[in-house]
Scaffold this motif. Structure first.
Motif, PDB file in Angstrom:
ATOM      1  N   LEU A 213       0.827  -1.199   0.000  1.00 37.63           N
ATOM      2  CA  LEU A 213       0.000   0.000   0.000  1.00 37.63           C
ATOM      3  C   LEU A 213       0.864   1.253   0.000  1.00 37.63           C
ATOM      4  CD1 LEU A 213      -2.345  -1.431   2.727  1.00 37.63           C
ATOM      5  CD2 LEU A 213      -2.502  -1.706   0.256  1.00 37.63           C
ATOM      6  N   ALA A 214       1.922   1.245   0.789  1.00 37.90           N
ATOM      7  CA  ALA A 214       2.754   2.441   0.879  1.00 37.90           C
ATOM      8  C   ALA A 214       3.506   2.688  -0.424  1.00 37.90           C
ATOM      9  CB  ALA A 214       3.741   2.313   2.040  1.00 37.90           C
ATOM     10  N   VAL A 215       3.898   1.631  -1.109  1.00 32.80           N
ATOM     11  CA  VAL A 215       4.606   1.806  -2.375  1.00 32.80           C
ATOM     12  C   VAL A 215       3.732   2.550  -3.376  1.00 32.80           C
ATOM     13  CG1 VAL A 215       5.435   0.586  -4.415  1.00 32.80           C
ATOM     14  CG2 VAL A 215       6.224  -0.111  -2.168  1.00 32.80           C
ATOM     15  N   GLU A 216       2.468   2.171  -3.430  1.00 32.24           N
ATOM     16  CA  GLU A 216       1.566   2.851  -4.367  1.00 32.24           C
ATOM     17  C   GLU A 216       1.460   4.332  -4.042  1.00 32.24           C
ATOM     18  OE1 GLU A 216       0.322   1.352  -6.991  1.00 32.24           O
ATOM     19  OE2 GLU A 216       1.322  -0.487  -6.353  1.00 32.24           O
ATOM     20  N   LEU A 217       1.364   4.644  -2.771  1.00 31.15           N
ATOM     21  CA  LEU A 217       1.307   6.050  -2.376  1.00 31.15           C
ATOM     22  C   LEU A 217       2.595   6.768  -2.736  1.00 31.15           C
ATOM     23  CD1 LEU A 217      -0.408   6.461   1.099  1.00 31.15           C
ATOM     24  CD2 LEU A 217      -1.251   7.073  -1.150  1.00 31.15           C
ATOM     25  N   GLN A 218       3.704   6.099  -2.569  1.00 38.48           N
ATOM     26  CA  GLN A 218       4.982   6.753  -2.869  1.00 38.48           C
ATOM     27  C   GLN A 218       5.121   7.045  -4.357  1.00 38.48           C
ATOM     28  OE1 GLN A 218       7.349   3.853  -0.368  1.00 38.48           O
ATOM     29  NE2 GLN A 218       8.566   5.688  -0.041  1.00 38.48           N
ATOM     30  N   ILE A 219       4.573   6.153  -5.181  1.00 36.80           N
ATOM     31  CA  ILE A 219       4.609   6.409  -6.621  1.00 36.80           C
ATOM     32  C   ILE A 219       3.748   7.628  -6.949  1.00 36.80           C
ATOM     33  CG2 ILE A 219       4.007   5.472  -8.877  1.00 36.80           C
ATOM     34  CD1 ILE A 219       4.641   2.679  -7.725  1.00 36.80           C
ATOM     35  N   LEU A 220       2.596   7.721  -6.316  1.00 39.80           N
ATOM     36  CA  LEU A 220       1.756   8.905  -6.514  1.00 39.80           C
ATOM     37  C   LEU A 220       2.492  10.163  -6.069  1.00 39.80           C
ATOM     38  CD1 LEU A 220      -1.797   7.773  -5.319  1.00 39.80           C
ATOM     39  CD2 LEU A 220      -1.119   8.402  -7.631  1.00 39.80           C
ATOM     40  N   ALA A 221       3.149  10.079  -4.932  1.00 33.39           N
ATOM     41  CA  ALA A 221       3.851  11.243  -4.398  1.00 33.39           C
ATOM     42  C   ALA A 221       4.960  11.679  -5.338  1.00 33.39           C
ATOM     43  CB  ALA A 221       4.418  10.933  -3.013  1.00 33.39           C
ATOM     44  N   PHE A 222       5.634  10.709  -5.953  1.00 29.37           N
ATOM     45  CA  PHE A 222       6.688  11.040  -6.903  1.00 29.37           C
ATOM     46  C   PHE A 222       6.153  11.914  -8.031  1.00 29.37           C
ATOM     47  CE2 PHE A 222       8.716  10.183 -10.959  1.00 29.37           C
ATOM     48  CZ  PHE A 222      10.036  10.474 -10.681  1.00 29.37           C
ATOM     49  N   HIS A 223       5.024  11.477  -8.589  1.00 26.65           N
ATOM     50  CA  HIS A 223       4.468  12.252  -9.705  1.00 26.65           C
ATOM     51  C   HIS A 223       3.909  13.587  -9.222  1.00 26.65           C
ATOM     52  CE1 HIS A 223       5.096   9.136 -12.649  1.00 26.65           C
ATOM     53  NE2 HIS A 223       4.522   8.245 -11.863  1.00 26.65           N
ATOM     54  N   GLU A 224       3.348  13.568  -8.027  1.00 26.57           N
ATOM     55  CA  GLU A 224       2.816  14.805  -7.464  1.00 26.57           C
ATOM     56  C   GLU A 224       3.938  15.832  -7.300  1.00 26.57           C
ATOM     57  OE1 GLU A 224      -0.529  15.109  -6.531  1.00 26.57           O
ATOM     58  OE2 GLU A 224      -0.234  17.203  -5.985  1.00 26.57           O
ATOM     59  N   GLN A 225       5.086  15.346  -6.871  1.00 36.74           N
ATOM     60  CA  GLN A 225       6.226  16.244  -6.675  1.00 36.74           C
ATOM     61  C   GLN A 225       6.685  16.861  -8.002  1.00 36.74           C
ATOM     62  OE1 GLN A 225       9.983  14.474  -5.542  1.00 36.74           O
ATOM     63  NE2 GLN A 225      10.329  16.046  -4.006  1.00 36.74           N
TER      64      GLN A 225
ATOM     65  N   PRO B  26      10.676   2.874  -4.279  1.00 38.93           N
ATOM     66  CA  PRO B  26      10.203   2.688  -2.905  1.00 38.93           C
ATOM     67  C   PRO B  26      10.738   1.413  -2.255  1.00 38.93           C
ATOM     68  CG  PRO B  26       8.400   3.402  -4.294  1.00 38.93           C
ATOM     69  CD  PRO B  26       9.561   3.099  -5.210  1.00 38.93           C
ATOM     70  N   LEU B  89      11.751  10.704  -4.321  1.00 38.28           N
ATOM     71  CA  LEU B  89      10.375  10.225  -4.151  1.00 38.28           C
ATOM     72  C   LEU B  89       9.469  11.274  -3.519  1.00 38.28           C
ATOM     73  CD1 LEU B  89      10.907   6.573  -2.898  1.00 38.28           C
ATOM     74  CD2 LEU B  89       9.780   7.282  -5.008  1.00 38.28           C
ATOM     75  N   TRP B  95       3.070  14.417   2.884  1.00 41.99           N
ATOM     76  CA  TRP B  95       1.920  14.491   1.996  1.00 41.99           C
ATOM     77  C   TRP B  95       0.652  14.246   2.796  1.00 41.99           C
ATOM     78  CZ3 TRP B  95       3.035  16.251  -2.725  1.00 41.99           C
ATOM     79  CH2 TRP B  95       4.324  16.078  -3.200  1.00 41.99           C
ATOM     80  N   PHE B 115       2.588   3.917   6.411  1.00 37.13           N
ATOM     81  CA  PHE B 115       2.192   5.195   5.846  1.00 37.13           C
ATOM     82  C   PHE B 115       2.999   6.342   6.424  1.00 37.13           C
ATOM     83  CE2 PHE B 115      -2.309   4.951   3.980  1.00 37.13           C
ATOM     84  CZ  PHE B 115      -1.871   3.990   3.113  1.00 37.13           C
ATOM     85  N   PHE B 120       3.824  10.192   4.863  1.00 37.06           N
ATOM     86  CA  PHE B 120       2.415  10.448   4.623  1.00 37.06           C
ATOM     87  C   PHE B 120       1.696  10.718   5.945  1.00 37.06           C
ATOM     88  CE2 PHE B 120       3.906   7.741   1.191  1.00 37.06           C
ATOM     89  CZ  PHE B 120       3.546   8.509   0.108  1.00 37.06           C
TER      90      PHE B 120
END
Lengths: 228, 228
Positions: A213-225, B26, B89, B95, B115, B120
């Motif tokens: 779950l955290a990996v998916e969030l980290q990928i989102l955060a990467f793009h968000e950044q 990640p 990342l 976030w 998280f 996060f």
DNA sequence: TCAACTTTGTGAAGTAGGGAACTAATGCCT
DNA sequence: AGGCATTAGTTCCCTACTTCACAAAGTTGA
């Protein structure tokens, strides 16, 4: 030879379906089922692909690995295609799943209706925490409500053997995941779904899929950044 | 120019890190943190890649997209590399995450320690079921225990605005996922993690990642079927 | 200081997957 | 019955990723 009246030749190269295609088949299957429930009988690759979030070319190419189940000029018969995809995925036969770790995540899995509706039956619950052992939880197994008692961790091998479970789900904390994995493997399990944030080591012939779950969030955060 | 004494040139092509690489960063990060906690100070690409479950060549190539943070003949300084990966990342800045749907899955996410340890912070909980609204749940936000009250669904936009959350997590049943998604987007959220088994439609510029528990099981079942 | 050894960073070759365009089969309409 | 419109199945090309192999850079020991 050539019984091919119209539709439904077997499938071509029985091996060699690309991984990327296999990963999309479940999505196709789910969308087809929902179309069927909506009363739709026929669908074009264009329309179906749109609902699945892929291009129609990709969709048609994916299906071509399974066989030739459409009708040119018309589209696909929903129930016919559903049947063939589900057969390819093995949803026809029920798979026994043992869940190790009955915390919040484990409970989420148990109550997840998508499991049973797609050919999976939870046949065992295992945990090592005294508070949850012997607790009784209700899961839906092949449509019927079934009460399952949480068994202690020491009985893991017994349960796998008795239920002939084929799939193990690891929903434990990270520090016991490898130990649980080893015991699942030695009990004969060759397919493991791992939710613990660790890289599991398994012998050849055992397949592990991982959901972090955290990996998916980290990928989102990467793009968000990467936007001002 | 050229302040490059020894190590740590910026990074090369600031754009263009392959998606496949981003998805692995990640994992590298997590393994590095665990090495650091074990007191390891230096590690070779060979050893680290093994712990991450990838080949050493792939690992080195992945890192080469970020920059040149190793020392030939020696390996990588664990904390130095950890810092640069986490910076890439975006784990450096916290976030804000809003979770919609406080069923078993939502609760699993809230209690998931991974998280908060990775930058996060859960800043909002939303649900529409009367039984859970106003219930108070404790999450760990940046290391501190924080009590969060579940807010009703109608306040979704208010909460996103007030907390400046950047990431939305959809942990609702399938039938309300698209509606929740639309409201998250119109509230300004551009990064969404979706656990509901539906394909979400979003405007350009919004990134959706999807985790479907049943899909993973179905992929396992496919491979399981392909062995006598 | 120099040589031997280790390990990174990268260029180049190979592989898998995606996209568009083409072909061919089927239904429909006249 | 025959042509037209539609849509599945396939082919080809191109991009993205992986793997291999090697040269550059650094360390260690004499």
């Amino acid at each position: 030879m050539s019984i091919s009246l119209g539709k439904g030749r077997p499938r071509k190269a029985d091996r060699g379906i690309p991984d990327a295609t296999v990963a999309r088949l479940p999505v196709y299957h789910r969308v087809l089922v929902s179309l069927s429930e909506a009363g739709v009988q026929t669908v074009s690759s264009e329309a179906l692909a749109a609902k699945c979030g892929v291009s129609s070319a990709k969709f048609r190419k994916d299906l071509s690995y399974l066989g030739s189940y459409g009708t040119r000029g018309v589209g696909y018969d929903v129930s016919y295609l559903t049947y063939h995809i589900s057969r390819e995925l093995g949803s026809a036969q029920p798979w026994g799943v043992v869940i190790v770790g009955v915390g919040n995540l484990g409970r989420a899995l148990i109550s997840y209706r998508g499991f049973t509706s797609r050919g999976f039956a939870i046949v065992g619950l295992v945990d090592n925490h005294p508070d949850v052992i012997c607790e009784s939880l209700t899961a839906t197994e092949l449509g019927n409500l079934v009460a399952l008692k949480v068994r202690p961790l020491v009985e893991l091998e017994t349960i796998v053997g008795a239920t002939k479970a084929q799939i193990g789900v690891i929903a434990t904390p990270a520090d016991c995941a490898q130990g649980v994995c080893d015991r699942l493997v030695s009990a004969g399990i060759r397919s493991i779904l791992n939710f613990a944030p660790v890289v599991l080591e398994v012998p050849n012939g055992v397949e592990v899929r991982k959901v972090d779950l955290a990996v998916e969030l980290q990928i989102l955060a990467f793009h968000e950044q990467r936007r001002g």
